[in-house]
Write an enzyme that holds these catalytic residues in place. Structure first.
Site, PDB file in Angstrom:
ATOM      1  N   ASP A 169     -10.465 -20.890  10.493  1.00  0.00           N
ATOM      2  CA  ASP A 169      -9.708 -19.734  10.971  1.00  0.00           C
ATOM      3  C   ASP A 169      -9.811 -19.705  12.492  1.00  0.00           C
ATOM      4  O   ASP A 169     -10.892 -19.456  13.032  1.00  0.00           O
ATOM      5  CB  ASP A 169     -10.304 -18.466  10.355  1.00  0.00           C
ATOM      6  CG  ASP A 169      -9.648 -17.190  10.847  1.00  0.00           C
ATOM      7  OD1 ASP A 169      -8.750 -17.233  11.722  1.00  0.00           O
ATOM      8  OD2 ASP A 169     -10.055 -16.118  10.350  1.00  0.00           O
ATOM      9  N   VAL A 181      -0.113 -17.530  12.382  1.00  0.00           N
ATOM     10  CA  VAL A 181      -1.183 -17.587  13.380  1.00  0.00           C
ATOM     11  C   VAL A 181      -0.983 -16.498  14.439  1.00  0.00           C
ATOM     12  O   VAL A 181      -1.937 -15.830  14.841  1.00  0.00           O
ATOM     13  CB  VAL A 181      -1.217 -18.977  14.055  1.00  0.00           C
ATOM     14  CG1 VAL A 181      -2.156 -18.999  15.247  1.00  0.00           C
ATOM     15  CG2 VAL A 181      -1.622 -20.043  13.056  1.00  0.00           C
ATOM     16  N   ASP A 182       0.242 -16.327  14.874  1.00  0.00           N
ATOM     17  CA  ASP A 182       0.561 -15.351  15.917  1.00  0.00           C
ATOM     18  C   ASP A 182       0.116 -13.949  15.510  1.00  0.00           C
ATOM     19  O   ASP A 182      -0.596 -13.260  16.253  1.00  0.00           O
ATOM     20  CB  ASP A 182       2.070 -15.388  16.187  1.00  0.00           C
ATOM     21  CG  ASP A 182       2.499 -14.625  17.427  1.00  0.00           C
ATOM     22  OD1 ASP A 182       1.646 -14.255  18.254  1.00  0.00           O
ATOM     23  OD2 ASP A 182       3.715 -14.415  17.573  1.00  0.00           O
ATOM     24  N   SER A 217       4.209 -24.881  15.241  1.00  0.00           N
ATOM     25  CA  SER A 217       5.566 -25.012  14.689  1.00  0.00           C
ATOM     26  C   SER A 217       5.659 -25.506  13.250  1.00  0.00           C
ATOM     27  O   SER A 217       6.749 -25.695  12.738  1.00  0.00           O
ATOM     28  CB  SER A 217       6.463 -25.892  15.576  1.00  0.00           C
ATOM     29  OG  SER A 217       6.865 -25.198  16.717  1.00  0.00           O
ATOM     30  N   GLY A 263       4.633 -23.979  10.479  1.00  0.00           N
ATOM     31  CA  GLY A 263       4.748 -22.908   9.480  1.00  0.00           C
ATOM     32  C   GLY A 263       6.198 -22.493   9.319  1.00  0.00           C
ATOM     33  O   GLY A 263       7.050 -23.294   8.929  1.00  0.00           O
TER      34      GLY A 263
END
Length: 171
Positions: A9, A32-33, A116, A118
């Site tokens: 994580d 993630v963002d 990029s 996902g």
């Protein structure tokens, strides 16, 4: 420069800087963002608002706030449109921009997610190869950055990055 690949994580990873696979608004999103924004707290969003977005392939830096990282380097990766819209070059630019920004800000340790791959649908194997290639190319010119870690969300992603590293080392 040391380079490692782990599964974990990124919001819990201790580093001078972690990279956020951001969108161009820098105002949070999914994946993630969103996880980074939630873990960092509302102060991250406030600082990101003052940055007025970021172009795909470029990078901007903020404080890490509640994260175990001093900084967050935000980079909007390209959305995959089949490979004919310059996506590979833009993704390579993401990694280069982040590493140069880390150098400029005195970061010794940097952690990347898989940018990029996902919701932006960049093919994982291709993205892994580009990331590994750019990180290894940066290694001989790194002055401050001593360690880069790919923090992969799942085993499939980790395996793709490990395969890309093996391939790059054979070239």
């Amino acid at each position: 420069m040391e380079f490692s690949i782990i599964q974990g994580d990124i919001t819990a990873f201790t580093a001078d800087a972690i990279v956020n696979a951001a969108n161009t608004s820098l105002l949070g999103g999914g994946g993630v963002d969103g996880a980074i924004h939630r873990a960092a707290g509302p102060e991250l969003l406030e600082e990101c608002r003052r940055l007025h977005g970021c172009e795909t392939g470029k990078a901007k830096i903020t404080s890490g706030y509640r994260l175990p990282a001093n900084y967050v380097i935000h980079t909007p990766g390209p959305v995959w449109h089949g490979g004919g819209a310059g996506e590979e070059g833009l993704l390579a630019s993401c990694y280069r921009s982040c590493l140069h920004l880390a150098e400029e800000n005195g970061c010794r340790t940097v952690a990347f997610p898989s940018i990029s791959t996902g919701v932006y649908r960049f093919p994982l194997e291709c993205a892994a190869y580009i990331a590994v290639r750019e990180i290894l190319a940066f290694s001989p010119i790194a002055k401050t950055v001593q360690s880069v870690t790919m923090v992969c969300f799942d085993e499939r992603t980790k395996a793709a990055y490990e395969a890309a590293l093996r391939h790059a080392q054979q070239e």
